[in-house]
Write an enzyme that holds these catalytic residues in place. Structure first.
Site, PDB file in Angstrom:
ATOM      1  N   CYS A  50      14.108 -32.525 -46.549  1.00 25.25           N
ATOM      2  CA  CYS A  50      13.957 -32.217 -47.968  1.00 25.25           C
ATOM      3  C   CYS A  50      14.780 -30.994 -48.372  1.00 25.25           C
ATOM      4  CB  CYS A  50      12.497 -32.040 -48.331  1.00 25.25           C
ATOM      5  SG  CYS A  50      11.594 -30.984 -47.215  1.00 25.25           S
ATOM      6  N   HIS A 305       7.362 -28.109 -47.892  1.00 27.20           N
ATOM      7  CA  HIS A 305       8.253 -29.077 -48.504  1.00 27.20           C
ATOM      8  C   HIS A 305       9.161 -28.352 -49.487  1.00 27.20           C
ATOM      9  CE1 HIS A 305       9.489 -32.921 -50.029  1.00 27.20           C
ATOM     10  NE2 HIS A 305       9.160 -32.558 -51.250  1.00 27.20           N
TER      11      HIS A 305
END
Ligand SMILES: [Zn+2]
Length: 1041
Positions: A50, A305
């Site tokens: 990510c 994330h």
């Protein structure tokens, strides 16, 4: 070469689509989903990538970077097609990055893949990718790119766009000599801890001076001594793109652990870097930078994330949706946030923004505030902020009060004012102002912001960026671009701008391919296969429709697009059936055990098959809507035919003696009255019993009360396969007995019930096996194994055992016997059990420990009939886990009591007439040798009891034995001391030869008495050994008084 790329894409995307539809009929893998309404492409997460995706999107939305990369042609970079040729110089990283950018710009897919790019870095596993931090990755990526561009016109690409310098200076206070050192940077790392925001951090780094003083003097090379000096740093060269990394992760030296700094850290949308620069003589605009990307980290310091907020500088995306959504009441939405309610500045501005020309009488402002937040200024803010009017005055750069202070107006240009006047001590104000100004100027031409979170791209409002100032989810990297960098008008909303021709055509071809695949996939997903059943080929028989010809003739398969209408379908069928005349009615039909049943007729020719909920594989009955072969067809689920098992007794012409039990299938409409069974079977009247279970045990049968005979089959809960038993009023005895064998008046039944007991865990099943008295047991067993669908191997290792009325499994019946030989009655129950049946030379015996046998707890054993009693005893003891030689066997008699002992231990079982099915009892106590008797000796004593005996017994702490010998030899009416003064005293058991005379018995008995007497008198006990065994004493010697 393009094919490879897609194969990968398809596999991962199609997985997401599986399970959505009812039926998986996709032959080809589904193509990737097209872009969403934003018209921007995300990047698929390949497992922990990510942060890479966030960084790549930032580079992609840096048009100057993208275009500089695109400007490098194949003559400089080579071509990916040649990458495997040994002599070709192919620069894979820039080529893969070019292609990724082209895909992000032009390929109509929801998300692109970075697999090829990461491969070009030599990262083959997830692990290698996860090792990098996003800040680190930025440098790695730049360095890799720089290396791969050496010798091309793009060799200085990174330098040109991202390189800046800092100068560190130390000024000697004595000689004013300046000693300086220059540092290069591609990104600036700034502190977060104890700093309120970016400007604050830059101020600390590039404005504040460090003074060398007192104890901490500086050695000046010029003066050649320790002097007072001042140290400072300044930005010397600013790059066009300024990357700032926030030091969110710190180490707590007290706790010895990493932690994430989640405190509030503001950063402006536009920043003036002039105060931090070495040279400040240029125009202010030269120092202005605009925020265009924010990489956000969500989570703790050991994981989390990343996603990115990106400003769409070239207007490539579609932001329309968000505008529509935000129009109604953006301000009301704003103050839903509690933090903002706490900020009176926000609220007041929100109220003023809704007013015409942002002007309102001050009195009304107070009222509107009360209305909006439900609490007055005085209650909510006065204590902290003072009176409202005073507050407005204090914020004169935002609010303009009229000269008489009756009206207030929001200053539109207040933000510009604030921008040029960076107030370090008023960060909060600055923050609100910058965000506010952006909204005020939020013209459609302004670039919009998107939140790109791996595959997902969503429009956001510029002010949403503020939410990333602090917390678990907060800004981690900031990207600013020089405000003066202008984009050419032709680049605006033009994704093809500056994309090299070969990539344009590659993307165009790929898009066409995608379209074709999507169309194919779409039509595959939208076709249903219908089974058409043609009325003229059917007949109505036994309550349901049955084909009169073979199924291939009566049933036609038709593949049809479910987006087409019912009218289209009818038209197609008409064309298919050239012979058809008259009306055509299409009805949904259903196969039930009784046959085909017509459920509902399809109506609405302009509705699509989708709308009328036709599913794949549907059975459609094609007919005239009224009759088939002259018979009117009942339709609807109400009258769905039920196939029932009807049982009744039919008396043959020979009368009562030869009643016959008949079981036959019958079909009844579910909405018919249950009483119609009588009519159907021509039974004038009687009782109906129903059974909805598989089992025919008595408890599963319920009698239907007379008043319920009007109820329907469905109301009575009857299903296909349910049984109905009719008992005519003159049938005599009940067909159901109390034992659960539910038939007794029937003379001739022709089946046996077999229960599956071969698997311990499985549910108990049972089947009926038809048989006659001459059927061999083996055949029954094999049929049952087939019926139960059990493994064939079981045929080798199973047996049938009759089940008695108590449910007890009896001894297995030999396979070779006929039912008659095995003594089995028709209708009886057998259990299919694991293990072989005994052979003709073997015995199947039950046995139990002790004489107190609870039925069903017996153990089982198979032995050769020629084994000796001794061996049999040994085997049984082994099975019980017992040892020792103080046991013997007795045969259980017919009233479930222990019978005579099996004395001859060497005798064979068959010699002792032991038969299969007998129960032997394992009894404690050794039997006397052959030819001897064990005789209990009692002493008759007319006077009071021998108290000292008891005393003695207590002294020696002798254990009272309640051995089997004593118990077994006691019979009802045994001598008891309970009878008044006359008492009998048990002295013990005496073992004596069968041939002994009465006189010998007497003298032995007297001897025992003497021995015992000697015990009480304290005489020698050596004599005790004379008799055998040692006396076992009765439980109570003095009647328990
Ligand atoms: Zn000096």
């Amino acid at each position: 070469m393009f094919g490879d790329l897609f194969e990968e894409d398809y596999s991962s995307v199609s997985n997401n689509h599986y399970g959505k539809g009812k039926k998986l009929k996709t032959k080809a893998l589904e193509p990737p989903a097209p872009r969403e309404f934003t018209n921007l492409s995300g990047i698929r997460n390949q497992g922990g990538t990510c942060y890479l995706n966030s960084l790549l999107q930032t580079l992609h939305f840096t048009p100057e970077f993208r275009e500089a990369l695109f400007s490098l042609g194949p003559e400089e970079l080579g071509s990916l097609e040649d990458k495997d040729k040994p002599d070709a110089k192919v620069r894979i990283i820039p080529l893969q990055l070019q292609r990724l950018f082209a895909q992000l710009l032009l390929l109509d897919q929801e998300a692109a893949s970075t697999a090829d790019l990461t491969d070009s870095f030599g990262w083959t596993s997830d692990e290698e990718m996860r090792q990098h931090d996003v800040q680190e990755l930025n440098r790695i990526l730049f360095s890799a790119l720089e290396t791969s561009l050496v010798g091309t016109s793009g060799h200085d690409l990174i330098n040109r766009l991202y390189h800046g310098t800092i100068v560190n200076q130390i000024v000697c206070k004595e000689c004013k000599n300046v000693s300086e050192k220059q540092e290069d940077f591609l990104d600036l790392t700034v502190a977060v801890k104890n700093v309120s925001g970016l400007e604050d951090a830059l101020w600390n780094m590039y404005v504040e001076e460090e003074v060398f003083d007192c104890d901490n003097l500086y050695r000046c090379g010029h003066c050649d001594r320790l002097v007072k000096a001042a140290k400072s740093a300044k930005l010397r060269k600013l790059p066009p793109f300024l990357t700032i990394s926030l030091l969110r992760f710190n180490f707590d030296f007290v706790k010895c652990e990493r932690y994430k700094e989640t405190s509030c850290y503001t950063f402006p949308l536009r920043i003036n870097l002039k105060p931090f620069c070495e040279q400040s003589e240029l125009d202010d605009l030269e120092y202005m930078y605009d925020l265009f990307s924010v990489i956000i980290h969500k989570g703790g310091c050991y994981g989390g994330h990343y996603h990115v907020y990106i400003k769409d500088v070239d207007h490539l995306g579609n932001w329309q949706f968000q505008e529509d959504k935000s129009k109604p009441d953006v301000n009301l939405e704003d103050i839903q946030n509690k933090e903002e309610i706490d900020d009176p500045l926000m609220i007041l501005k929100a109220i003023l923004l809704q007013e015409e020309s942002n002007l309102i009488p001050v009195d009304q402002l107070g009222q509107k505030l009360l209305k909006k937040i439900g609490i007055s200024w005085n209650k909510k803010y006065r204590k902290q902020y003072g009176p409202l009017r005073k507050f407005l005055q204090l914020h004169s750069q935002i609010f303009l009060l009229s000269s008489d202070e009756s009206t207030v107006r929001l200053l539109k240009d207040s933000s510009v004012q604030a921008e040029s006047d960076i107030q370090r001590n008023d960060q909060q104000l600055f923050k609100t102002l910058t965000s506010e100004s952006s909204r005020l100027n939020d013209r459609p031409s302004c670039p919009h912001w998107f939140d790109i979170n791996d595959s997902r791209v969503q429009p956001i409002k510029e002010k949403d960026i503020e939410q990333q100032f602090q917390g678990k989810e907060s800004a981690y990297m900031l990207f600013y671009r020089k405000s003066q960098l202008q984009r050419p008008p032709e680049a605006r909303a033009n994704p093809r701008y500056k994309v090299p021709c070969h990539l344009l055509s590659e993307m165009d071809a790929a898009n066409i391919e995608l379209q074709i695949k999507r169309a194919e996939c779409d039509s595959t997903n939208n076709t249903v296969e219908l089974h058409l059943h043609l009325g003229p080929y059917y007949q109505f028989l036994n309550g349901a429709l049955h084909p009169v010809v073979s199924q291939t003739e009566s049933m036609w398969d038709l593949t049809f697009d479910k987006r087409k209408t019912l009218g289209d379908l009818r038209q197609s069928i008409f064309q298919l059936l050239e012979f058809w005349e008259g009306d055509m009615v299409l009805s949904v039909a259903k196969f039930v055990p009784a046959g085909l049943h017509v459920c509902q007729t399809l109506n609405g020719d302009d509705l699509t098959l989708c709308e009328i909920e036709i599913t794949d594989g549907e059975d459609i009955f094609v007919w005239n809507g009224v009759e088939v072969g002259g018979i009117q067809i009942p339709t609807g689920s109400d009258c769905e035919p039920l196939l029932l098992n009807v049982l009744h007794v039919a008396t043959s012409s020979e009368g009562e003696e030869c009643q016959q039990f008949i079981e036959s299938p019958h079909v009844f409409p579910s909405n018919a009255e249950i009483g119609t069974v009588f009519t159907a079977l021509a039974v004038p009247e009687g009782v109906i019993l129903i059974n909805n279970t598989e089992s025919r045990d008595e408890e599963n049968w319920t009698t239907i009360p007379k008043e319920d005979l009007k109820k329907t089959f469905r109301e009575q809960g009857l299903r296909n396969g349910s049984s109905v038993l009719i008992q005519g009023s003159h049938d005599g005895n009940s067909l159901l007995t109390k034992q659960g064998k539910w038939i007794n008046t029937v003379n001739e039944i022709n089946w046996l019930q077999v229960k599956n007991l071969s698997q311990l865990e499985s549910e108990e099943e049972q089947v009926k096996i038809s048989a006659t008295l001459n059927t061999v047991v083996f055949d029954i067993r094999i049929k049952a194994i087939k019926e139960f669908k059990l493994l064939k191997e079981l045929a080798e290792n199973s047996c049938l055992r009759p089940i008695d009325k108590n449910g007890k499994l009896l001894c297995p019946v030999p396979d070779s016997y006929t039912l008659k030989e095995a003594g089995l009655k028709m209708g009886s129950s057998l259990g299919l059990c694991p293990g072989k049946a005994p052979t003709s030379s073997q015995l199947f015996l039950f046995f139990a420990l002790g004489s107190d046998v609870h039925p069903g707890t017996e153990m089982e054993i198979t032995v050769e009939e020629t084994v000796s009693v001794r061996t049999c005893l040994k085997i049984m003891l082994d099975k019980c886990g017992l040892t020792g030689d103080t046991w013997h066997l007795r045969k259980m008699n017919w009233c479930f009591e222990a019978g005579e002992p099996l004395c001859e231990e060497d005798a064979k079982l068959n010699e002792l007439m032991i038969c299969s099915g007998d129960t032997l009892l394992l009894i404690e106590g050794k039997l006397p040798p052959l030819g001897f008797l064990t005789v209990p000796i009692w002493w008759y004593q007319p006077r009071g009891p021998l108290h000292h005996w008891k005393d003695h017994q207590d002294q020696t702490n002798c254990t009272l034995s309640q051995g089997g010998v004593w118990k077994a030899s006691s019979t009802p009416g045994a001598p008891s001391d309970a009878h008044a003064e006359v008492s009998l005293w048990y002295l013990g058991d005496l073992e004596i030869s069968e041939d002994a005379t009465l006189g010998e018995l007497k003298s032995q008995s007297v001897l025992i008495w003497h021995v015992l007497y000697a015990m009480f008198s304290g005489h020698d006990l050596a004599l005790l050994g004379v008799f055998h065994p040692i006396p076992s004493l009765p439980p109570s010697l003095d009647g328990g008084k």
